[in-house]
Motif scaffolding. Sequence first.
Motif, PDB file in Angstrom:
ATOM      1  N   ARG A 149      -1.425  10.227   0.472  1.00  0.00           N
ATOM      2  CA  ARG A 149      -0.169  10.972   0.356  1.00  0.00           C
ATOM      3  C   ARG A 149       0.056  11.898   1.550  1.00  0.00           C
ATOM      4  N   ALA A 150      -1.025  12.398   2.125  1.00  0.00           N
ATOM      5  CA  ALA A 150      -0.900  13.292   3.271  1.00  0.00           C
ATOM      6  C   ALA A 150      -0.489  12.553   4.530  1.00  0.00           C
ATOM      7  N   ARG A 151      -0.723  11.251   4.571  1.00  0.00           N
ATOM      8  CA  ARG A 151      -0.454  10.483   5.786  1.00  0.00           C
ATOM      9  C   ARG A 151       0.721   9.524   5.639  1.00  0.00           C
ATOM     10  N   ARG A 200       5.057   3.287  13.128  1.00  0.00           N
ATOM     11  CA  ARG A 200       4.179   4.455  13.066  1.00  0.00           C
ATOM     12  C   ARG A 200       3.134   4.293  11.965  1.00  0.00           C
ATOM     13  N   ASN A 201       3.540   3.728  10.841  1.00  0.00           N
ATOM     14  CA  ASN A 201       2.594   3.553   9.746  1.00  0.00           C
ATOM     15  C   ASN A 201       1.441   2.626  10.120  1.00  0.00           C
ATOM     16  N   TYR A 202       1.707   1.641  10.981  1.00  0.00           N
ATOM     17  CA  TYR A 202       0.676   0.672  11.322  1.00  0.00           C
ATOM     18  C   TYR A 202      -0.060   0.992  12.617  1.00  0.00           C
ATOM     19  N   LEU A 203       0.568   1.712  13.528  1.00  0.00           N
ATOM     20  CA  LEU A 203      -0.048   1.965  14.828  1.00  0.00           C
ATOM     21  C   LEU A 203      -0.688   3.340  14.927  1.00  0.00           C
ATOM     22  N   ALA A 204      -0.492   4.193  13.943  1.00  0.00           N
ATOM     23  CA  ALA A 204      -1.115   5.509  13.961  1.00  0.00           C
ATOM     24  C   ALA A 204      -2.617   5.378  13.752  1.00  0.00           C
ATOM     25  N   ASP A 205      -3.334   6.496  13.858  1.00  0.00           N
ATOM     26  CA  ASP A 205      -4.781   6.446  13.700  1.00  0.00           C
ATOM     27  C   ASP A 205      -5.193   5.992  12.304  1.00  0.00           C
ATOM     28  N   TYR A 206      -4.286   6.118  11.336  1.00  0.00           N
ATOM     29  CA  TYR A 206      -4.579   5.660   9.985  1.00  0.00           C
ATOM     30  C   TYR A 206      -3.995   4.271   9.714  1.00  0.00           C
ATOM     31  N   GLY A 207      -3.650   3.546  10.789  1.00  0.00           N
ATOM     32  CA  GLY A 207      -2.981   2.256  10.641  1.00  0.00           C
ATOM     33  C   GLY A 207      -3.767   1.238   9.834  1.00  0.00           C
ATOM     34  N   LEU A 262      -6.409  -2.787  23.566  1.00  0.00           N
ATOM     35  CA  LEU A 262      -5.014  -2.633  23.994  1.00  0.00           C
ATOM     36  C   LEU A 262      -4.199  -1.761  23.045  1.00  0.00           C
ATOM     37  N   ARG A 263      -4.869  -1.115  22.091  1.00  0.00           N
ATOM     38  CA  ARG A 263      -4.163  -0.304  21.104  1.00  0.00           C
ATOM     39  C   ARG A 263      -3.377   0.838  21.748  1.00  0.00           C
ATOM     40  N   ALA A 264      -3.980   1.517  22.680  1.00  0.00           N
ATOM     41  CA  ALA A 264      -3.306   2.655  23.311  1.00  0.00           C
ATOM     42  C   ALA A 264      -2.039   2.201  24.024  1.00  0.00           C
TER      43      ALA A 264
END
Length: 211
Positions: free
Chosen positions: A76-78, A103-110, A182-184
């Motif tokens: 819920r926080a992310r 953003r939901n998939y590429l963020a650090d919590y992706g 290549l994530r970055a």
Amino acid sequence: MKAAPDITSPATASGPGRPRDPGVDRRVLEAAINIYGELGWHGFSIEAVARGAGVGKATIYRRWPNRTDLLIDAVRARVAVVAHAEAGDVRTELLELTRNLLRNYLADYGRSTMRLTLEAHLVPGLEEHWDEVRSSQILAARSIVQRAVDRGQLPPETSVTLLLDTLSGAVLMHAQAVPPQLRARQAAQADAYAGELVDFVLGAVRARPDA
């Protein structure tokens, strides 16, 4: 999409005694979302989160009685529901929606987001939040399409289902197909990709024979 809630939100209130440390809560929730993404629900444990956050298990149990409540708060926080505002232009609105999906998939919590698409039903209480996230995406896309049709920017026969399937499916594939090294670069080019994807989908919709 709504801005993700403050990750310290579960710790805003404390009972009698020593106040809770929001820094500890933040570390625990960040460790929880990352460990879930790496190990999934079956590998998710209070012990693993404690190690990842650098705290004792007792510290976590004072805040969350079990791993289910901990993971639900971390998610819920992310991963927030979509709150979509009207912009008056279908491309602008679809671009905002696509960027939110990215953003939901590429963020650090992706990786956690990807796991939720398959495992949310395994966690009591988490499936409801994930269903709310998915429903908000569908409702946002439906509203975008309906407004665009009313404005004459899209043909009346435009399928919300096909449009959303194309956008969300492409975003998911885009996030999964890129190798870790290549994530970055992928994250840095996310806005450009979103624009190309939206233009492709709009071109396909407007070029359909029944349009």
